[in-house]
Scaffold this active site. Sequence first.
Site, PDB file in Angstrom:
ATOM      1  N   HIS A 166       0.828  -1.206   0.000  1.00  0.00           N
ATOM      2  CA  HIS A 166       0.000   0.000   0.000  1.00  0.00           C
ATOM      3  C   HIS A 166       0.863   1.257   0.000  1.00  0.00           C
ATOM      4  CE1 HIS A 166       0.619  -0.576   4.412  1.00  0.00           C
ATOM      5  NE2 HIS A 166       0.642   0.750   4.428  1.00  0.00           N
ATOM      6  N   GLU A 194       7.811   1.459   4.734  1.00  0.00           N
ATOM      7  CA  GLU A 194       7.275   0.507   5.705  1.00  0.00           C
ATOM      8  C   GLU A 194       7.502  -0.885   5.142  1.00  0.00           C
ATOM      9  OE1 GLU A 194       3.078  -0.749   7.935  1.00  0.00           O
ATOM     10  OE2 GLU A 194       3.060   0.837   6.423  1.00  0.00           O
ATOM     11  N   HIS A 230       4.082   7.324   3.348  1.00  0.00           N
ATOM     12  CA  HIS A 230       5.004   6.200   3.214  1.00  0.00           C
ATOM     13  C   HIS A 230       4.579   5.260   2.097  1.00  0.00           C
ATOM     14  CE1 HIS A 230       1.918   4.449   5.940  1.00  0.00           C
ATOM     15  NE2 HIS A 230       2.215   3.319   5.313  1.00  0.00           N
TER      16      HIS A 230
END
Length: 142
Positions: free
Chosen positions: A11, A133, A84
Amino acid sequence: MSEFKIGPLNHVGIAVPDLDAACETYRSLYGATDITTPFDMPEQGVKVCFVNLPNSQIELIEPLNDESPIANFITKNPKGGQHHVCFEVDDINEAVEEMGKRGATVLGKPRIGAHGTPIVFVHPKNSNGVLIELMEPPKEAH
């Protein structure tokens, strides 16, 4: 060097000042029809939901309070913005170990993220200014 490498994009995290307004933008402007119900993550200081897309997700993140790590981002970017990029890894502990060996700054220890699986962040200075991440995907995803 280890064979460790990142996996698929999971994502893109977007910090927003108003989660409901952001959801409406993705519905009305972009035609998104699969948006999860927002939920609070007090331990992370955020309220989150996901815009599910055919090939990945957009994670919409609103600060819960002024102490939230996202609150400072929103102060600097009042309309919100990309926060992110998240990639899947097979083993979060291996990822942390290998990032350290490769000279990256891992921010904190692995913790449970919004997908209910272990996550960790790599400092933007190691990735051309992008906060990365790393997350173990949910087991049912495999």
